[in-house]
Write a protein that holds these residues in place. Structure first.
Motif, short mmCIF file in Angstrom:
data_model
loop_
_atom_site.label_atom_id
_atom_site.label_comp_id
_atom_site.label_asym_id
_atom_site.label_seq_id
_atom_site.Cartn_x
_atom_site.Cartn_y
_atom_site.Cartn_z
N SER B 30 0.80 -1.16 -0.14
CA SER B 30 -0.14 -0.03 -0.17
C SER B 30 1.08 1.22 -0.03
CB SER B 30 -0.99 -0.10 1.16
OG SER B 30 -0.16 0.35 2.33
N VAL B 31 0.38 2.39 -0.70
CA VAL B 31 1.00 3.60 -0.54
C VAL B 31 0.00 4.54 0.23
CG1 VAL B 31 1.94 5.60 -1.75
CG2 VAL B 31 1.75 3.17 -2.70
N GLN B 32 0.62 5.15 1.27
CA GLN B 32 0.16 6.02 2.32
C GLN B 32 0.13 7.66 1.63
OE1 GLN B 32 -1.46 4.69 5.00
NE2 GLN B 32 -0.43 2.92 4.44
N PRO B 33 -0.96 8.21 1.87
CA PRO B 33 -0.80 9.59 1.34
C PRO B 33 0.62 10.30 1.68
CG PRO B 33 -3.06 9.32 2.70
CD PRO B 33 -2.07 8.29 2.78
N GLY B 34 0.90 11.08 0.65
CA GLY B 34 2.48 11.89 0.81
C GLY B 34 3.59 11.08 1.03
N LEU B 200 9.04 18.26 -4.47
CA LEU B 200 7.80 18.41 -5.11
C LEU B 200 6.87 17.72 -3.98
CD1 LEU B 200 8.11 18.05 -8.91
CD2 LEU B 200 7.39 20.12 -7.60
N ARG B 201 7.39 16.54 -3.57
CA ARG B 201 6.62 15.91 -2.44
C ARG B 201 6.32 16.59 -1.42
NH1 ARG B 201 7.81 11.72 1.41
NH2 ARG B 201 9.43 12.81 1.66
N GLU B 203 6.28 19.95 -0.87
CA GLU B 203 5.39 20.89 -1.49
C GLU B 203 4.05 20.69 -1.32
OE1 GLU B 203 6.98 23.50 -4.80
OE2 GLU B 203 9.01 23.08 -3.93
N THR B 204 3.81 19.62 -2.42
CA THR B 204 2.47 19.38 -2.67
C THR B 204 1.85 18.31 -1.85
OG1 THR B 204 3.28 17.74 -4.38
CG2 THR B 204 3.10 19.64 -5.00
N GLY B 205 2.33 17.60 -1.24
CA GLY B 205 1.95 16.30 -0.60
C GLY B 205 1.65 15.12 -1.11
N MET B 206 2.08 15.19 -2.47
CA MET B 206 1.76 13.90 -3.34
C MET B 206 2.38 12.72 -2.78
SD MET B 206 3.23 14.40 -7.04
CE MET B 206 4.96 15.07 -7.08
N ALA B 207 1.72 11.85 -3.10
CA ALA B 207 2.48 10.43 -2.76
C ALA B 207 3.26 9.88 -3.97
CB ALA B 207 1.59 9.12 -2.51
N ILE B 208 4.51 9.42 -3.67
CA ILE B 208 5.11 8.98 -5.07
C ILE B 208 5.39 7.44 -4.82
CG2 ILE B 208 7.26 9.10 -6.50
CD1 ILE B 208 7.70 11.87 -5.37
N MET B 221 15.70 8.10 -1.86
CA MET B 221 14.32 8.58 -1.98
C MET B 221 13.28 8.21 -1.10
SD MET B 221 14.36 10.78 -4.66
CE MET B 221 12.52 10.66 -4.98
N ALA B 222 13.40 7.01 -0.47
CA ALA B 222 12.38 6.09 -0.11
C ALA B 222 12.07 6.56 1.38
CB ALA B 222 12.55 4.64 -0.25
N ASP B 223 10.99 6.44 1.71
CA ASP B 223 10.51 6.46 3.11
C ASP B 223 10.13 4.88 3.58
OD1 ASP B 223 10.14 9.24 3.23
OD2 ASP B 223 7.92 9.17 2.50
#
Lengths: 327, 326
Positions: B30-34, B200-201, B203-208, B221-223
């Motif tokens: 799963s990918v969490q928001p942000g 960009l992540r 600033e915008t809070g988009m998930a990658i 890069m990774a969380d």
């Protein structure tokens, strides 16, 4: 492996190579200096690495060393003999002694030939050995590069990328060369397979006393396999040194940036301080200025005059950066 | 907080002649928001196929044979092509490795940039152009107005990837899928693009969702990280946990096989014997077993499934019960 006091096997002196890019008419035609004033010495038994980004001239350098391209200016020597001015038939006699391995193993093997034919072709061409001897040599080559002898009847597409690269290495070794020029031999391979090929190259070097020129952009791989490394930028060698010296004490800002940009498998890697370059390669550099002038974080006024001379800053460690000379 | 994207037991197969060859089996993550989630694996691991299936972009031979892909609670697999069209490029955007082929060579950058905005958001030509310039500037392109007039072949690889990223941002996606976005780039440019994606992540809070084969890129890069091998997820953990306590034999091997910049050059490089299996439809049990250094000692070569061995750390390795060692 002798790193010191070994005799030079391959040498270039002030080599230049230009490519002419055709335009719509003569007004738009451009000349592109792929290699500018490069002098290198590759010693017997060593691995000489060349690193740099795309377009820096490293592959052109490989082709020049092999005389697949001829320099526009400068000289190339193989074991003391000048080879860039030899007539083609004389150079062909020398060819068995220097061989090349390319990056794309898929397109450098003839898809319609079996492995045994691919491996025996160089021997047939140079009229070495009779049928039986060639057969024996093919089997010996396959086991040397770690492929089962039973596979000799197969076609290239039946192998994986790593296995195909082993075949290319075997072909390059079929004539017992002194020097093998490897142009990005592991770049197209998966990391787990890369390590296999790097280990194989090292084993073969120790066993056969080979000299390698290893071109690559994967810094870890080049560092691992090379004794000495040259860093190229925009057609020039900007820094040369032994692998450990160059990677532990880089002097040229481009080398520093290149090393810092390489991602490291370390959880704290993203927090380390880094030398970063501004922008991208400049296609219209200021005439007479250091080619890195636009991107260099510590460029000064002095950098506007660039002689191209390479100076020794520590034993065996050379760079063209004038700021590094002063330090 | 619920997951933004949830992939459950996804199976994908490719038609080869008359039979179906599985290329991804039981993939779940799963990918969490942000969040930046990295999926790492070698060629043939099924990582790109999984990413493509999220957007319904599998080629005609490919087929999802089971499982579900939930985005914001909706199962993407049950949506019609029209409904998918409203999500593709709007809520979920994607950038690719092939920067050469991702842009249309016969249209200017400006035309291609504004197309999505005008279509999905109904902007006028002028408004879309204005916004395109802002987006290009945000991705670090200095003379954005000039770049708008250019054709793709006039730009360098790094610039093209910036344009792709700017286009992906156009409709303010909640999720950006990046399939090997820096593989074709030189290292100094790769570094710039990685920095850009991270900022960009922020600033915008988009998930990658970042797909890569390079464990170095993962570390930068990774969380959180998912490791894939031969069509399966084999390990999942937060970044630091994975790098310091890798549990699966494959993850360990993958990390050791990469020569570091300051490693001792005299040691023999660790290498994984054998090759990535080309077909694994018939394989039972652990798919890494034939290449595994613990293969002989491993007591149970049967399929164990993913097990949680520490909070948030899942592993499929059965060796020593999958416990962390060292």
């Amino acid at each position: 492996m002798s790193e010191k006091n070994a005799s030079p096997v391959l040498e270039t002196r002030h080599v230049w190579k230009d490519y002419h890019i055709a335009g719509e008419n003569s007004l738009f035609a451009k000349t592109f200096h792929a290699v500018e004033d490069v002098s290198l010495t590759v010693k017997k038994g060593e691995t000489f690495g060349i690193v740099g980004e795309s377009g820096c001239g490293k592959s052109t350098m490989a082709r020049l060393l092999m005389c697949l391209e001829l320099p526009d200016d400068g000289e190339i020597y193989f074991q003391g003999q000048r080879i860039d001015r030899l007539p083609e038939h004389a150079r062909r006699k020398l060819r068995p002694r220097f061989q090349m391995v390319f990056q794309d193993s898929g397109s450098s093997l003839n898809p319609r030939k079996r492995v045994q034919d691919i491996l025996s072709e160089p021997m047939l061409y140079h009229k070495i050995g009779n049928g039986k001897q060639i057969d024996r040599r093919v089997e010996e080559l396959l086991s040397m590069v770690g492929l089962p002898v039973e596979m000799k009847g197969r076609y290239p597409h039946e192998f994986s990328g790593g296995q195909r690269q082993r075949i290319c290495i075997a072909r390059a070794l079929s004539l017992n060369p002194d020097v093998v020029v490897l142009d990005e031999p592991v770049s197209a391979l998966d990391v787990s397979v890369q390590a296999q090929i790097l280990n194989l190259l090292r084993e073969l070097q120790e066993r056969l006393g080979l000299t390698y020129v290893f071109i690559g952009h994967g810094l870890g791989a080049v560092h691992y396999i090379s004794h000495r490394i040259a860093v190229m930028y925009m057609g020039r060698v900007v820094e040369v040194g032994t692998s450990d010296e160059l990677f532990d004490h880089p002097a040229h800002p481009y080398t520093k940036a290149l090393l810092d940009a390489a991602p490291a498998a370390d959880a704290d890697a993203r927090f380390r301080p880094r030398t970063a370059l501004k922008g991208e390669i400049d296609e219209h550099p200021i005439a007479g200025a250091c080619p890195l002038y636009h991107r260099c974080p510590n460029a000064g006024k002095g950098c506007l005059s660039f002689s191209g001379e390479i100076e020794e800053i520590a034993p065996g460690h050379f760079t063209v950066c004038r700021k590094a000379w002063e330090e | 907080m619920g997951a933004l994207l949830e992939i459950n037991q996804l199976n994908i197969a490719f038609r080869q002649g008359k039979k179906l060859c599985p290329v991804a089996s039981g993939v779940s993550f799963s990918v969490q928001p942000g969040e930046i989630l990295c999926v790492v694996g070698e060629s043939g691991s099924g990582k790109s196929i999984t990413a493509l299936s999220v957007l319904g972009l599998l080629s005609r031979q490919g087929k999802v044979t089971g499982g579900e892909i939930l985005f914001d609670g909706r199962n993407l697999l049950s949506l019609s092509e029209e409904e998918m069209d409203r999500i593709r490029g709007v809520d979920i955007a994607m950038i690719f490795q092939d920067i050469m082929y991702s842009l249309n060579p016969v249209f200017t950058i400006g035309r291609q940039m504004t197309e999505g905005m005008r279509r999905h958001r109904g902007l006028s030509k002028e408004a879309a152009e204005k916004e395109a310039v802002t987006l290009l500037e945000r991705t670090g392109i200095r003379d954005a107005k000039q770049v708008m007039k250019k054709y793709p072949h006039m730009l360098s690889g790094g610039m093209r990837q910036r344009v792709m990223i700017a286009m992906a941002l156009a409709c303010k996606p909640k999720l950006l899928i990046a399939d090997e976005p820096t593989t074709a780039l030189d290292v100094t440019i790769q570094y710039q693009i990685m920095e850009l994606l991270r900022s960009l992540r922020d600033e915008t809070g988009m998930a990658i969702l970042l797909i890569t084969h390079d464990i170095g890129v993962v570390a930068e890069m990774a969380d959180r990280v998912v490791v894939m091998y031969a069509g399966q997820c084999v390990e999942e953990a937060p970044l630091r946990e994975l790098l310091t306590h890798p549990a699966h034999a494959y993850t360990k091997a993958l990390m050791q096989a990469v020569p570091g910049l300051h490693d001792d050059r005299s040691r023999r490089l660790y290498s994984i014997p054998g090759y990535v299996p080309q077909e694994y439809g018939e394989m039972t049990g652990c798919r890494f077993a034939p290449r595994c250094p613990y293969g002989a000692e491993c007591p149970e070569k049967r399929e164990e499934g993913m097990r949680e061995i520490a909070p948030g750390h899942l592993s499929r390795c059965a060796y020593k019960g999958g416990v962390k060692d060292e």
